[in-house]
Design a protein around this motif. Structure first.
Motif, PDB file in Angstrom:
ATOM      1  N   GLN A   3     -32.645 -39.830 -24.259  1.00 34.85           N
ATOM      2  CA  GLN A   3     -32.712 -41.280 -24.396  1.00 34.85           C
ATOM      3  C   GLN A   3     -31.377 -41.893 -24.025  1.00 34.85           C
ATOM      4  N   VAL A   4     -31.427 -43.059 -23.397  1.00 40.26           N
ATOM      5  CA  VAL A   4     -30.220 -43.802 -23.081  1.00 40.26           C
ATOM      6  C   VAL A   4     -30.408 -45.231 -23.564  1.00 40.26           C
ATOM      7  N   ALA A  23     -25.173 -45.439 -23.531  1.00 37.61           N
ATOM      8  CA  ALA A  23     -24.946 -44.386 -24.508  1.00 37.61           C
ATOM      9  C   ALA A  23     -26.098 -43.394 -24.486  1.00 37.61           C
ATOM     10  N   ALA A  24     -25.757 -42.124 -24.433  1.00 40.84           N
ATOM     11  CA  ALA A  24     -26.775 -41.071 -24.424  1.00 40.84           C
ATOM     12  C   ALA A  24     -27.103 -40.648 -25.838  1.00 40.84           C
ATOM     13  N   SER A  25     -28.364 -40.387 -26.077  1.00 43.15           N
ATOM     14  CA  SER A  25     -28.812 -39.958 -27.393  1.00 43.15           C
ATOM     15  C   SER A  25     -29.760 -38.776 -27.250  1.00 43.15           C
ATOM     16  N   GLY A  26     -29.511 -37.741 -28.050  1.00 41.72           N
ATOM     17  CA  GLY A  26     -30.417 -36.609 -28.023  1.00 41.72           C
ATOM     18  C   GLY A  26     -30.113 -35.573 -26.964  1.00 41.72           C
ATOM     19  N   THR A  28     -26.653 -33.931 -24.288  1.00 40.50           N
ATOM     20  CA  THR A  28     -25.244 -33.933 -23.897  1.00 40.50           C
ATOM     21  C   THR A  28     -25.132 -34.476 -22.483  1.00 40.50           C
ATOM     22  N   ASN A  77     -20.003 -39.475 -24.814  1.00 40.28           N
ATOM     23  CA  ASN A  77     -21.407 -39.462 -24.388  1.00 40.28           C
ATOM     24  C   ASN A  77     -21.839 -40.817 -23.835  1.00 40.28           C
ATOM     25  N   THR A  78     -20.963 -41.426 -23.066  1.00 43.22           N
ATOM     26  CA  THR A  78     -21.194 -42.791 -22.592  1.00 43.22           C
ATOM     27  C   THR A  78     -20.755 -42.956 -21.138  1.00 43.22           C
TER      28      THR A  78
END
Length: 125
Positions: A3-4, A23-26, A28, A77-78
């Motif tokens: 997810q972003v 931002a990245a989620s879940g 790397t 992570n961005t």
């Protein structure tokens, strides 16, 4: 799940600046290429800028070259899109999208599988 999430949109006067964040989620971010795309009312979604997973390769649409800069901070992570000298024609919903680095070839929407919800940028406040 990949997810972003975009943030940083808003309204600025022509000539102003904004910085968008993706931002990245879940997952790397290190192994993923990230693209920024935009869609204005009545127009197709177009590639604005993309960055490879290593950060060693970047792409810019001709319309934003010299004004926009894409960068990534894998520790956070961005991915960022610094937009300077904004114009009225930059007004659009901006989306970030992710694809595994091994799959990244072109900065076009069909290359990217995971999309954020978008953030509105108005270059004519």
């Amino acid at each position: 799940q990949v997810q972003v999430v975009e943030s940083g949109g808003g309204s600025v006067q022509p000539g102003g600046s904004l910085r968008l964040s993706c931002a990245a989620s879940g997952f790397t971010l290190d192994y993923y290429a990230i693209g920024w795309f935009r869609q204005a009312p009545g127009k197709e979604r177009e590639g604005v800028s993309c960055i490879s997973s290593s950060g060693g390769s970047t792409y810019y649409a001709d319309s934003v070259k010299g004004r926009f800069t894409i960068s990534r901070d894998n520790a956070k992570n961005t991915v960022y899109l610094q937009m300077n000298s904004l114009k009225h024609e930059d007004t659009a919903v901006y989306y970030c999208a992710a694809t595994h680095g091994l799959l990244f070839r072109l900065c076009v929407p069909s290359t990217f599988a995971s999309w954020g919800q978008g953030t509105q940028v108005n270059g004519s406040s």
